[in-house]
Structures are given as C-alpha cells and as structure tokens.
Write a protein that holds these residues in place. Structure first.
Motif, mmCIF file in Angstrom:
data_model
loop_
_atom_site.group_PDB
_atom_site.id
_atom_site.type_symbol
_atom_site.label_atom_id
_atom_site.label_comp_id
_atom_site.label_asym_id
_atom_site.label_seq_id
_atom_site.Cartn_x
_atom_site.Cartn_y
_atom_site.Cartn_z
ATOM 1 N N GLN A 165 102.006 99.785 -1.635
ATOM 2 C CA GLN A 165 102.267 98.676 -0.839
ATOM 3 C C GLN A 165 103.196 99.429 0.424
ATOM 4 O O GLN A 165 102.962 98.918 1.564
ATOM 5 N N LYS A 183 97.511 91.252 2.151
ATOM 6 C CA LYS A 183 96.582 92.115 1.674
ATOM 7 C C LYS A 183 96.764 92.193 0.201
ATOM 8 O O LYS A 183 98.145 93.002 0.011
ATOM 9 N N TYR A 184 96.446 91.740 -0.804
ATOM 10 C CA TYR A 184 96.946 91.559 -2.319
ATOM 11 C C TYR A 184 96.214 92.898 -2.988
ATOM 12 O O TYR A 184 94.930 93.343 -2.727
ATOM 13 N N LEU A 185 97.040 93.418 -3.828
ATOM 14 C CA LEU A 185 96.508 94.587 -4.630
ATOM 15 C C LEU A 185 96.288 94.180 -5.935
ATOM 16 O O LEU A 185 96.895 93.217 -6.330
ATOM 17 N N TRP A 220 100.209 100.739 2.747
ATOM 18 C CA TRP A 220 99.721 99.821 3.595
ATOM 19 C C TRP A 220 100.248 99.154 4.530
ATOM 20 O O TRP A 220 99.857 98.533 5.651
ATOM 21 N N LEU A 247 98.969 98.963 8.243
ATOM 22 C CA LEU A 247 98.566 97.719 9.340
ATOM 23 C C LEU A 247 99.370 97.389 10.441
ATOM 24 O O LEU A 247 98.882 96.930 11.481
ATOM 25 N N ILE A 271 101.989 92.622 1.956
ATOM 26 C CA ILE A 271 101.102 93.577 1.089
ATOM 27 C C ILE A 271 101.885 93.705 -0.244
ATOM 28 O O ILE A 271 103.007 93.978 -0.318
ATOM 29 N N GLY A 312 93.242 100.267 -2.585
ATOM 30 C CA GLY A 312 93.269 98.853 -2.212
ATOM 31 C C GLY A 312 92.692 98.380 -0.863
ATOM 32 O O GLY A 312 92.922 97.336 -0.267
ATOM 33 N N PRO A 347 94.881 91.472 8.437
ATOM 34 C CA PRO A 347 94.900 90.194 7.606
ATOM 35 C C PRO A 347 96.242 89.718 7.201
ATOM 36 O O PRO A 347 97.189 90.563 7.295
ATOM 37 N N SER A 369 101.812 90.267 8.461
ATOM 38 C CA SER A 369 101.349 90.443 7.003
ATOM 39 C C SER A 369 101.986 90.696 5.902
ATOM 40 O O SER A 369 103.264 90.967 6.007
#
Length: 357
Positions: A313, A335-337, A316, A320, A168, A357, A332, A166
C-alpha cells in the motif's frame, strides 16, 4: 514492430517544420498555425511517436515534494510496513527529483493528527499520501487540498467522498464478507460470533464500518442469521487491565462464543486473552502479518489472517503520485490489492514477500 525509435527530428523532417514547432505541438505551448498543428498531429499518429518520458524526467531540474501523513509505528507496529513500502519506492524515484517528508502522528489522539495535518498545509507540498483514520477531522484538510489542486492519495482506508487521486488497499466490504465465509466453514453448530473492534472510534473509521457491514451481510445473504448470533464489542488496549476486564465481561455474558472476527491488526489481543483464560475451541479471524499475529497463527490460536499488504500500500501510493506528477500518466482511481488468506501452512510464502499488486 518499429525498426527504430522515432524522434522529434524525424517528425519535423516529415512535416517540413522545425523541431521547435513539433515541441510546441507536443506540449501545447506557444503559437502554432492550426493547419501546421493538424499536420504535425497527423504525422505523430502515423509514425506512432512515443515520447521518452523517463529521459525527459531525468533531464528535468524540477523537484517534487511529497508529504506523508501517517500514524507513528511507535504506537502501533502495523504502520511500520507502509512506511517501509514508501521508502522502498523512494529509492527508485529520488533520481527524478522526488523527495518525501514524513509527518507521524499518534493514532490514538485526534489533536496529534490535526497538528501534523496543519504542518502539511504549511509546507505546500506537490503531493500528499495519507491514511484517513480520522474521517471527520480529515475532511476540512481534504477540501483545502482540492481547492489548491494538490493531488493526494489515500491508502488503507477508502473514502470515495474525498475524491482522491487514487486509493490503494483492499475492498474493506469484501474483506469482511470473506471473513464471514471463513468463519462459517467448518462451523457446524449454532453459536455466538464476536465482532471485535480495537482502539478505534468506529463511527469515525469508515473502513471498519465497511468490514463489519460486509461480515454481517455474508450471514444475511446466506440465510444464516438464525444459526448465528452476531455481537459486537469495542475494546480498548491502551490499559491492559481494562482490556482484560472488557473481554471478561464479553465472554462471561456470552458463553457460547465460538468465533471472533477482529477488524483490525490486533487479533493477537484476543489470542493472548484466550490463552491466558484457557479458553479453547474459539476460531479467530484477523488481519495482517504482525509478529504477534504470526506467533499465534503458528501455535493454532489464530486460524486465518487476511493479509492487507501494508508494505505494498505504501509502495504503490508513492508510485502513483510519481506517475501523475513526474511521468504525466493517467492514474487509476482504485488500486485494489489481493485478499490473501494466510494460514499456518502457507505463511512462509507471505513473510518477507516482494511487493506485488
């Protein structure tokens, strides 16, 4: 809504099999007759069985070692926040047998990164968190981790070619595009706009190239290329006198600079220079809520900061990895903040904010 939690024993009673058989079906281990497996799966679906993943993880004796490969905040204060986010996440996850070991490197020395990345290789961790600020040097390590099937999470710098578990962070391209829009607002007269990269080899820093591309494309797509001249400068801050010399050359050669887009967290370098030289009426857009940036935002030298939520960042990234390794959840790819626009007026809502987020 179900009246009570469905257990393996309930499933076994209805399927007329042992709880051991249900367990083997659930975890796909051991031999189960196809007809029995089909019956058990049908009943699991009918009764909406949901395994208690948290209880299972707590009862497990397995340990999960996570290696974190990030720059040392002693060299750049920006990296304190993601480190703090990882530590905050760890407080919640260590009861599940998860441990974290940090490997800090000098962000201005490639050999330091390679040395610490080799340490990670030698430790054989269960998962890895890193910010790949050195694109070329990271690639061979990533290839080794993929071969060894070690999941890794990227934050801050998105490189889709690496195929991480992922990513982030923010969409670097869109954040640059947004910076272009912020500079254009309120700028009536034609002028020169400086794109300033600090302490980075941009050809080896994919996120900075994407920021610049997004920034430039804002002006192209809005037919503003005739109004504004966009110039670029790569500035070094490891030597204060050299920094001033480089900026002197840029501003003396381009006297019509009315706005500066700083692609890193070092907008304060431009702000300090402008104050020192008594240069007014230059709009500054930069990133991150570092104390020095906040100082110049408060005194109106910096106009806007785009908050990249580095603490989130880090937080998460570990969450994850835990979802993948411990809780066996789907993770995912991205994972855009949020792209938070911070001004002097709304600063208090972001300083010391909880991770979101």
């Amino acid at each position: 809504m179900k009246d009570k939690e469905i257990t393996i024993k309930d499933i076994a009673l209805k399927a007329e099999v042992s709880t051991g058989t249900v367990d083997r079906v659930l975890h796909k281990r051991g031999r189960v007759a196809p007809s029995v497996e089909k019956r058990v799966l049908k009943i699991l679906k009918e009764m909406e069985y949901e395994p208690n993943i948290i209880a299972r993880a707590l009862s497990s004796k397995k340990e999960y070692k996570i290696a974190v490969l990030i720059p040392d905040d002693a060299y750049d204060n920006y990296w304190f926040a993601p480190k703090a986010g990882i530590k905050k996440s760890l407080k919640e996850l260590k009861r599940f047998g998860l441990t974290v070991k940090f490997h800090f490197f000098d962000p201005y020395q490639v050999h330091s990164f390679v040395e610490k990345a080799n340490e990670v290789n030698n430790e054989l961790p269960d998962g890895i968190i890193l910010s790949p600020i050195f694109h070329r040097e990271t690639l061979p390590f990533v290839q080794n981790w993929k071969k060894a099937e070690v999941p890794f999470v990227l934050f801050n710098t998105e490189i889709s070619d690496f195929e991480p578990l992922s990513y982030i962070g923010q969409d670097s391209y869109l954040s640059g595009f947004l910076a272009g829009k912020l500079i254009n607002y309120g700028q009536c007269d034609p002028c020169t706009i400086l794109i300033a990269h600090f302490d980075e080899e941009t050809s080896n820093a994919a996120h900075l190239e994407k920021k610049e591309q997004g920034f430039r494309n804002y002006f192209t797509q809005n037919n503003l290329s005739q109004k504004y001249e966009l110039i670029r400068a790569d500035i070094e801050t490891q030597n204060a006198s050299l920094t001033v010399k480089q900026l002197d050359e840029v501003f003396e050669t381009n006297p019509n600079i009315k706005a500066v887009f700083v692609t890193t967290s070092k907008a304060f370098e431009i702000a300090a220079y402008l104050n020192q030289k008594h240069i007014a009426d230059v709009k500054i857009i930069g990133y991150d809520l570092l104390p020095k940036n906040i100082h110049y935002l408060k005194n109106n030298t910096i106009n806007f900061l785009i908050n990249q939520n580095p603490k989130g960042q880090g937080f998460w990234s570990l969450q994850l990895l835990a979802d993948k390794l411990i809780f066996k959840k789907e993770v995912p790819l991205l994972k855009y903040l949020p792209l938070d626009i911070v001004t002097k007026e709304n600063l208090n809502y972001f300083v010391g904010e909880e991770i979101e987020g």
